[in-house]
Design a protein around this motif. Structure first.
Motif, PDB file in Angstrom:
ATOM      1  N   ARG A  35       0.829  -1.214   0.000  1.00 39.55           N
ATOM      2  CA  ARG A  35       0.000   0.000   0.000  1.00 39.55           C
ATOM      3  C   ARG A  35       0.856   1.254   0.000  1.00 39.55           C
ATOM      4  NH1 ARG A  35      -2.703  -2.801   4.002  1.00 39.55           N
ATOM      5  NH2 ARG A  35      -1.747  -1.477   5.583  1.00 39.55           N
ATOM      6  N   THR A  36       1.888   1.257   0.820  1.00 36.30           N
ATOM      7  CA  THR A  36       2.756   2.422   0.929  1.00 36.30           C
ATOM      8  C   THR A  36       3.530   2.649  -0.361  1.00 36.30           C
ATOM      9  OG1 THR A  36       2.920   2.066   3.304  1.00 36.30           O
ATOM     10  CG2 THR A  36       4.587   3.479   2.305  1.00 36.30           C
ATOM     11  N   ALA A  39       1.126   4.156  -2.881  1.00 37.35           N
ATOM     12  CA  ALA A  39       0.825   5.546  -2.521  1.00 37.35           C
ATOM     13  C   ALA A  39       2.001   6.465  -2.839  1.00 37.35           C
ATOM     14  CB  ALA A  39       0.454   5.632  -1.037  1.00 37.35           C
ATOM     15  N   LEU A  40       3.224   6.019  -2.556  1.00 39.38           N
ATOM     16  CA  LEU A  40       4.402   6.838  -2.859  1.00 39.38           C
ATOM     17  C   LEU A  40       4.605   6.999  -4.359  1.00 39.38           C
ATOM     18  CD1 LEU A  40       6.871   5.456  -0.170  1.00 39.38           C
ATOM     19  CD2 LEU A  40       5.820   7.737  -0.212  1.00 39.38           C
ATOM     20  N   VAL A  42       2.221   6.936  -6.688  1.00 38.77           N
ATOM     21  CA  VAL A  42       1.176   7.855  -7.160  1.00 38.77           C
ATOM     22  C   VAL A  42       1.528   9.287  -6.775  1.00 38.77           C
ATOM     23  CG1 VAL A  42      -1.252   8.523  -6.856  1.00 38.77           C
ATOM     24  CG2 VAL A  42      -0.635   6.118  -7.217  1.00 38.77           C
ATOM     25  N   ALA A  43       1.993   9.495  -5.550  1.00 42.38           N
ATOM     26  CA  ALA A  43       2.384  10.837  -5.107  1.00 42.38           C
ATOM     27  C   ALA A  43       3.528  11.375  -5.962  1.00 42.38           C
ATOM     28  CB  ALA A  43       2.785  10.804  -3.628  1.00 42.38           C
TER      29      ALA A  43
END
Length: 71
Positions: A35-36, A39-40, A42-43
Motif C-alpha cells: 500500500r505504501t 501511494a508513494l 502515485v504521489a
C-alpha cells in the motif's frame, strides 16, 4: 570461525525458520509495504519535484540462532 559471524534475513521465510542454525529475520507487513509503495508512486507521479518521503514500516525483529552466541 563460524561464531564470529552473525546473519540476519528479511521476510521471515519458512526456510529461515527451519534451517540450522535458524535464521534471525526482520518481519514487516507485506500489505503495508505494498500500500505504501503504491501511494508513494502515485504521489511521485502527481508531484514529480516533491522531496523524497521517509517512511518507517512497522516491523518485528525475530532473533534466532544465527545471531546468538554459540552456547
Amino acid at each position: 570461525m563460524p561464531t564470529d559471524v552473525a546473519v540476519i534475513g528479511i521476510g521471515d521465510s519458512a526456510e529461515g525458520r527451519y534451517s540450522r542454525p535458524t535464521l534471525t529475520s526482520v518481519s514487516a507487513d507485506p500489505a503495508f509495504l505494498a500500500r505504501t509503495a503504491v501511494a508513494l508512486a502515485v504521489a511521485r507521479l502527481d508531484r514529480p519535484g516533491a522531496p523524497p518521503a521517509r517512511i518507517t514500516a512497522p516491523h518485528a525483529i525475530l532473533p534466532r540462532e544465527s545471531t546468538r552466541p554459540a552456547g
